[in-house]
Design a protein around this motif. Sequence first.
Motif, PDB file in Angstrom:
ATOM      1  N   GLU A 232       0.838  -1.204   0.000  1.00  7.03           N
ATOM      2  CA  GLU A 232       0.000   0.000   0.000  1.00  7.03           C
ATOM      3  C   GLU A 232       0.870   1.250   0.000  1.00  7.03           C
TER       4      GLU A 232
ATOM      5  N   ARG B 120      -7.570  -3.718  -0.721  1.00  5.73           N
ATOM      6  CA  ARG B 120      -6.742  -2.636  -0.187  1.00  5.73           C
ATOM      7  C   ARG B 120      -5.720  -2.128  -1.210  1.00  5.73           C
ATOM      8  N   LEU B 121      -5.128  -3.030  -1.965  1.00  6.88           N
ATOM      9  CA  LEU B 121      -4.141  -2.589  -2.954  1.00  6.88           C
ATOM     10  C   LEU B 121      -4.811  -1.867  -4.113  1.00  6.88           C
TER      11      LEU B 121
ATOM     12  N   ALA C 260      -5.493   1.554  -2.814  1.00  4.98           N
ATOM     13  CA  ALA C 260      -4.267   2.348  -2.724  1.00  4.98           C
ATOM     14  C   ALA C 260      -3.798   2.819  -4.090  1.00  4.98           C
TER      15      ALA C 260
END
Length: 257
Positions: free
Chosen positions: A70, A116-117, A120
Amino acid sequence: MTTALITGATSGIGAAFARRLAADGHDLVMVARDTERLRAQATELHDRHRIEARVLTADLSTERGIGAVEKRLADGRDPVDLLVNNAGFGNKGRFTDVPVADELLMLKVHCEAVLRLTRAAVGPMRERGRGGVVNVASVAAFVPRGTYGASKAWVVQFTQGVAKDLAGSGLRLMVLCPGFVRTEFHRRAGMGTDNIPGWMWLDADRVVSAGLADLDRGKTVSIPDPRYKVLLGAAKLVPRGLLAGISSRTGRKYGPR
């Protein structure tokens, strides 16, 4: 020069993405758990294609590993133009035979890390008005295959939803859904492959070429082989109970990848 970040970059589809993108002139950030193997592959790609290939050791089944990637994706001084969420694994055995902790670990890698990635990456990309994300799923997303198939079905739905939310932003999001690919995937999970017909196996480099072509065309879902397109089309006509039986006989533990 654009930069691509690839998770699970040391083998299989991830390594094929690294080879292809390096050959096309993209700098790379290669993410995996095996530092020595990452460095060897990065050096080879740098020497062969004269691109920058950097390594980031990270275990995406851990909070620390996801956080490290991230942080790299959020670095505006060295932006990532293409994210390939490829890291993944399979658990051998039926649902009742696999420890719950192992299933939860799979969900962390296949679902939480992908969410999450992607989040990000798309923030900085949206500010620049360009960029792309490829999330690697599987045709197992479209048939009953326990936790593995369910996690990949989530990746398909998630990618389609985010692509819709970001329509008109200049970003491209696509989920890649290959069938059985000749990689280290099955061996690492201790899975046999003797009951899988030879015609069902795909080549990782061809899968990547077809997937990148679909990304360029603006597709949101890529099934990178005509054989699997036909199979999935036929599967829509088969009752789900029968499809579940066929899936279990070919082995849920043999999740395509």
